[in-house]
Design an enzyme around this catalytic site. Sequence first.
Site, mmCIF file in Angstrom:
data_model
loop_
_atom_site.group_PDB
_atom_site.id
_atom_site.type_symbol
_atom_site.label_atom_id
_atom_site.label_comp_id
_atom_site.label_asym_id
_atom_site.label_seq_id
_atom_site.Cartn_x
_atom_site.Cartn_y
_atom_site.Cartn_z
ATOM 1 N N SER A 88 -6.345 -5.445 1.079
ATOM 2 C CA SER A 88 -7.079 -4.845 2.176
ATOM 3 C C SER A 88 -6.889 -5.519 3.531
ATOM 4 O O SER A 88 -7.190 -4.912 4.558
ATOM 5 C CB SER A 88 -8.565 -4.853 1.845
ATOM 6 N N SER A 133 -6.197 -9.232 -1.802
ATOM 7 C CA SER A 133 -6.220 -8.649 -0.451
ATOM 8 C C SER A 133 -5.683 -9.534 0.654
ATOM 9 O O SER A 133 -5.538 -9.080 1.784
ATOM 10 C CB SER A 133 -7.648 -8.223 -0.091
ATOM 11 N N LYS A 153 -10.096 -10.305 10.722
ATOM 12 C CA LYS A 153 -10.304 -9.113 9.888
ATOM 13 C C LYS A 153 -11.692 -8.560 10.182
ATOM 14 O O LYS A 153 -12.653 -9.337 10.286
ATOM 15 C CB LYS A 153 -10.182 -9.512 8.410
#
Lengths: 493, 95
Positions: free
Chosen positions: A161, A185, A78
Amino acid sequence: MTALTHLTMAGALDGLAKKEFTAVELTEAHVRAVEAVRPFNIFITETPDAALSMAKASDERRAQGTAGPMDGLPIAVKDLFCTKGVATTAGSHILDGFKPEYESTVTSQLWRDGAVMLGKVNLDEFAMGSATITAHQGETVSPWSPGAPGAWERKIVAGGSSGGSAAVIAARAALGATGTDTGGSIRQPAGYTGTVGIKPTYGRCSRWGIVAYASSLDQAGPMTRTVEDAAIMLRSMCGFDPKDSTSVDMPVPDFRAALTGDIRGLRVGIPKEYRVEGLSAEIAALWEQGIAWLKEAGAEPVEVSLPHTKYALAAYYIIAPAEASSNLARYDGVRYGLRVEGGNLKEMYENTRGAGFGKEVQRRILIGTYVLSAGYYDAYYNKARQVRTRIKWDFDEAFKSCDVILTPTAPSTPFAIGEKMDDPVQMYLNDVFTVPINLAGLPAMSVPAGLGADGLPLGLQLIGRPFDEETLLRVGQVVEKAANFSAVPPFVA
Amino acid sequence: MSLDKATVAKIAHLARIKVPDEELESLAGELSQILTFVEQLNEVDTKDVPPMTSVAAQKLRRRKDEVTDGGYAAQVLSNGPETAEGFFVVPKVVE
């Protein structure tokens, strides 16, 4: 033989050990897959050269008999984890050009254990969002979207996210990915893409070198296609780090060893307050099915009460923005990233932050600034922290009568880009089942459990006692086996 | 709770974010919506409830007050938008 990109981590480790293929071959297959998923805008930065040299080094280690527990496994990161010499953007314009001089603790542990980095994947800007649509680098489209890539009938969100992380494993372009979870997330995008995601107990994974959103809630975790793979990756990500003052100094278990399949006599809490308004009928039915699966495996369902559940979102939308407004003060155009000049220092700050932060990030910084400002601190921020204590007490109480809690991951299947987006409060409801867990600092995971009538994935969430990821994983694997989720997205690399 | 344009402008200034005048109105609406949503917290009885300071059951760890790191100014400065002679450069602060 299964295509190399369709292997599980466990399967790939097995194949590597038996010399059925090399880490270089495995990585080359994934580098091609990374190219194939470009229409979905999953990667912010691809690092094929680094991947191949890491794979080569992995093969050498294996030949010398020094292979680590994740040696040769290609993963995505990420773009919130600082990676030395590789652009780290947090999905924001304000970090333009930023190349960290250091490596986050979690990623350094993954490389220590032999994992191979394919690149950095998309997210909501500064991890603030539930759909991976707010990054400066554009929105990520889920591989579950019906229609040909680029000509989709509906552009389905990957969740957020950590939407890039979820999409890349669902699309079979990485064996796993790192995520971070502040209010859901990791778990919500895992639920939306038919993948597995774990948010460990607060303090399990070091936050050092991860771009901070809300420090008392942020926690890194693994995202994979199976529970066993999550156990493998979690072990490498966890561990005490003196550089993070909230890192907890306790041994990291061999999580894979916890996957015994034996949950006889385990008490599974079913929180009655999670039967919220707006819960879709198919999710409610899946939840019932989940209870039945665990019962068949010998567990005992018990009703528990978490009376302050309905206040979790409101507390979260004070605490998280408050912490964010403080954490994001560092982006001022002086030490890294974007600078927009102004007549004096103050103007330079304001111009830089006005141009560098996107709308949702600005909204949260402003809310945070307001609730922390003189005269409102007690009414908002302290009140929210008191409610947070009550939410934590609810869980303490519930865990007196159960060992693990089962809930849905999200109240519906994923929505399409453009739907639901005008009203920020409506958007926040995606996180209604996941946010309380961050407020209480507990470990939780999402396991794929079925498909909705629209053909999109649905997940079930398990919540554990602090530092009891082992029970979580054991029960998670029982759900996984019973659900036998074998659906693949319309597009796979 | 409803915020007016002037309050939003003031918060934006405190947060050092330039918000164009024409966006203040809609931003005031959005922020007010969030503040109205969080007002439900007032329904919760929090008398004698301590505000949470740490979610993990541990005290903040202390470390020895000693230098363990440093000596690489060039790396610290390497991402600076403008640097000179070992310093970050900013617009003039004192008139």
